[in-house]
Design a protein around this motif. Structure first.
Motif, short mmCIF file in Angstrom:
data_model
loop_
_atom_site.label_atom_id
_atom_site.label_comp_id
_atom_site.label_asym_id
_atom_site.label_seq_id
_atom_site.Cartn_x
_atom_site.Cartn_y
_atom_site.Cartn_z
N LEU A 204 0.83 -1.20 0.00
CA LEU A 204 0.00 0.00 0.00
C LEU A 204 0.87 1.26 0.00
O LEU A 204 0.62 2.20 -0.77
CB LEU A 204 -0.93 0.00 1.22
CG LEU A 204 -1.82 1.23 1.43
CD1 LEU A 204 -2.69 1.49 0.21
CD2 LEU A 204 -2.68 1.04 2.68
N ARG B 152 -6.77 1.81 -6.39
CA ARG B 152 -7.47 1.85 -5.10
C ARG B 152 -8.70 0.97 -5.09
O ARG B 152 -9.03 0.37 -4.06
CB ARG B 152 -7.81 3.30 -4.74
CG ARG B 152 -6.55 4.10 -4.38
CD ARG B 152 -6.83 5.54 -4.11
NE ARG B 152 -5.60 6.26 -3.77
CZ ARG B 152 -5.45 7.57 -3.87
NH1 ARG B 152 -6.46 8.32 -4.30
NH2 ARG B 152 -4.31 8.15 -3.55
N HIS C 285 -7.40 -2.40 -4.35
CA HIS C 285 -7.06 -2.55 -2.93
C HIS C 285 -8.28 -2.98 -2.12
O HIS C 285 -8.20 -3.89 -1.28
CB HIS C 285 -6.53 -1.23 -2.36
CG HIS C 285 -5.15 -0.86 -2.81
ND1 HIS C 285 -4.26 -1.78 -3.29
CD2 HIS C 285 -4.51 0.35 -2.84
CE1 HIS C 285 -3.12 -1.17 -3.60
NE2 HIS C 285 -3.26 0.11 -3.33
N VAL D 237 -8.54 3.35 2.15
CA VAL D 237 -7.84 2.06 2.02
C VAL D 237 -7.09 1.76 3.32
O VAL D 237 -7.12 0.64 3.82
CB VAL D 237 -6.86 2.07 0.83
CG1 VAL D 237 -6.17 0.71 0.71
CG2 VAL D 237 -7.58 2.40 -0.47
#
Length: 225
Positions: free
Chosen positions: A41, A86, A89, A200
């Motif tokens: 990340l 994203r 994710h 996230v």
């Protein structure tokens, strides 16, 4: 010859079961999975930041040179790339959570014995994550954090919107919309969900906390078994 002559003695059954339970591990996700996603990340966000900054600088240079038709297509591409990263994710985090719950249910079945599970997962109400959580709470008496689960529910509703509607929010319920408004780094931009790094990160923290809570509770189940 009677079949009873081949029956395993009760004391040996007990010792065999004890040895089997000792081999069970409450690890519900792969080793270092959470730590590696944390690293991933950070790395992807650094790439996204640099990419967007580079494209913005290109536009600034064009404007400084009084270019008549400024080409900002690079920014559009960078923003699209950011959105897709994203989105992925969020989808991955819900998949990781499902893996955790699936493995936790399997460990619990072995720990308490199939004969002590009269009902199957399919007979419980809710989505794929809720069914497994209910299974763990009902048959393992796991005390899972309700506050964290509320965050998980927001994450899964966002995931469903991304997977089934590609981020289009027209199908979101009023309750889901209100829940989204209260979370950091996520908003409804027109008819589309907009996700920032903060959401996230918030979701990652929630999933990590829930996974650790499940594993800690499973340790107690195995200890009692």
């Amino acid at each position: 010859m009677r079949s009873s002559e081949f029956e395993v003695p009760e004391h040996l059954k007990h010792r065999m079961r004890k040895a089997f339970l000792a081999q069970l591990e409450p690890n519900t996700v792969d080793v270092f999975e959470l730590e590696l996603f944390d690293w991933y990340l950070k790395e992807t966000e650094a790439v996204l930041t640099n990419m967007l900054a580079s494209e913005q600088e290109e536009v600034r240079q064009q404007m400084a040179q009084d270019v008549e038709n400024v080409n900002d297509s690079g920014i559009v591409a960078a923003e699209y790339y950011t959105k897709r990263i994203r989105y992925s994710h969020v989808i991955y985090l819900t998949s990781l959570l499902e893996t955790c719950l699936e493995r936790a249910c399997s460990v619990l079945r072995h720990a308490i014995g199939e004969e002590n599970v009269p009902f199957d997962l399919g007979e419980l109400s809710g989505d794929q994550w809720t069914k497994k959580r209910k299974f763990l709470e009902r048959y393992g008496h796991l005390d899972l954090p309700k506050g964290v689960w509320s965050e998980i529910q927001v994450l899964t509703s966002v995931r469903n919107c991304l997977v089934h509607d590609n981020g289009n929010t027209s199908g979101l319920s009023t309750g889901d919309r209100n829940a989204i408004k209260k979370r950091p780094g996520i908003s409804v931009d027109g008819y589309e969900i907009r996700i920032e790094e903060a959401f996230v990160r918030h979701s990652y923290d929630s999933v990590s906390s829930f996974v650790r809570a499940i594993e800690d509770e499973l340790k107690e189940v195995l200890r009692r078994a």
